[in-house]
Design a protein around this motif. Structure first.
Motif, short mmCIF file in Angstrom:
data_model
loop_
_atom_site.label_atom_id
_atom_site.label_comp_id
_atom_site.label_asym_id
_atom_site.label_seq_id
_atom_site.Cartn_x
_atom_site.Cartn_y
_atom_site.Cartn_z
N UNK A 172 20.81 -12.03 21.07
CA UNK A 172 21.81 -11.01 20.77
C UNK A 172 22.41 -11.22 19.38
N UNK A 173 22.68 -12.49 19.04
CA UNK A 173 23.26 -12.81 17.74
C UNK A 173 22.31 -12.42 16.61
N UNK A 174 21.03 -12.76 16.75
CA UNK A 174 20.05 -12.45 15.71
C UNK A 174 19.88 -10.94 15.58
N UNK A 175 19.84 -10.25 16.72
CA UNK A 175 19.67 -8.80 16.69
C UNK A 175 20.83 -8.12 15.97
N UNK A 176 22.04 -8.61 16.20
CA UNK A 176 23.21 -8.03 15.54
C UNK A 176 23.24 -8.38 14.06
N UNK A 177 22.78 -9.58 13.71
CA UNK A 177 22.71 -9.95 12.29
C UNK A 177 21.71 -9.07 11.56
N UNK A 178 20.58 -8.75 12.21
CA UNK A 178 19.60 -7.85 11.61
C UNK A 178 20.24 -6.49 11.36
N UNK A 179 20.99 -6.00 12.34
CA UNK A 179 21.66 -4.70 12.19
C UNK A 179 22.67 -4.74 11.04
N UNK A 180 23.39 -5.85 10.90
CA UNK A 180 24.36 -5.97 9.80
C UNK A 180 23.66 -5.91 8.45
N UNK A 181 22.57 -6.64 8.32
CA UNK A 181 21.84 -6.66 7.05
C UNK A 181 21.32 -5.27 6.72
N UNK A 182 20.74 -4.59 7.71
CA UNK A 182 20.21 -3.25 7.47
C UNK A 182 21.33 -2.28 7.10
N UNK A 183 22.47 -2.42 7.73
CA UNK A 183 23.61 -1.54 7.43
C UNK A 183 24.06 -1.73 5.99
N UNK A 184 24.20 -2.98 5.57
CA UNK A 184 24.64 -3.26 4.19
C UNK A 184 23.60 -2.76 3.20
#
Length: 63
Positions: free
Chosen positions: A44-56
């Protein structure tokens, strides 16, 4: 990892971070498949980090 940390990085650093996170996600998925992963919260943590990077990355492209 926080979004404020990511906003300070340039596009190339974000791409590198994204590729590292995707590799980590793949490794975790393989561990789940072979029942070797004990802490499933890492996924879950890695998936959310991926989403953060893509958002930025998308925010920087829009500017």
């Amino acid at each position: 990892m926080k979004a404020t940390e990511l906003r300070g990085k340039d596009q190339e650093a974000l791409k590198k971070e994204l590729s590292e996170l995707l590799k980590a996600q793949f490794g975790l998925r393989m561990q789940v498949a072979t029942q070797q992963l004990t802490n499933t919260a890492q996924l879950k943590k890695v998936r959310r980090d991926i989403a953060r990077v893509k958002t930025v990355m998308n925010q920087k492209e829009a500017k």
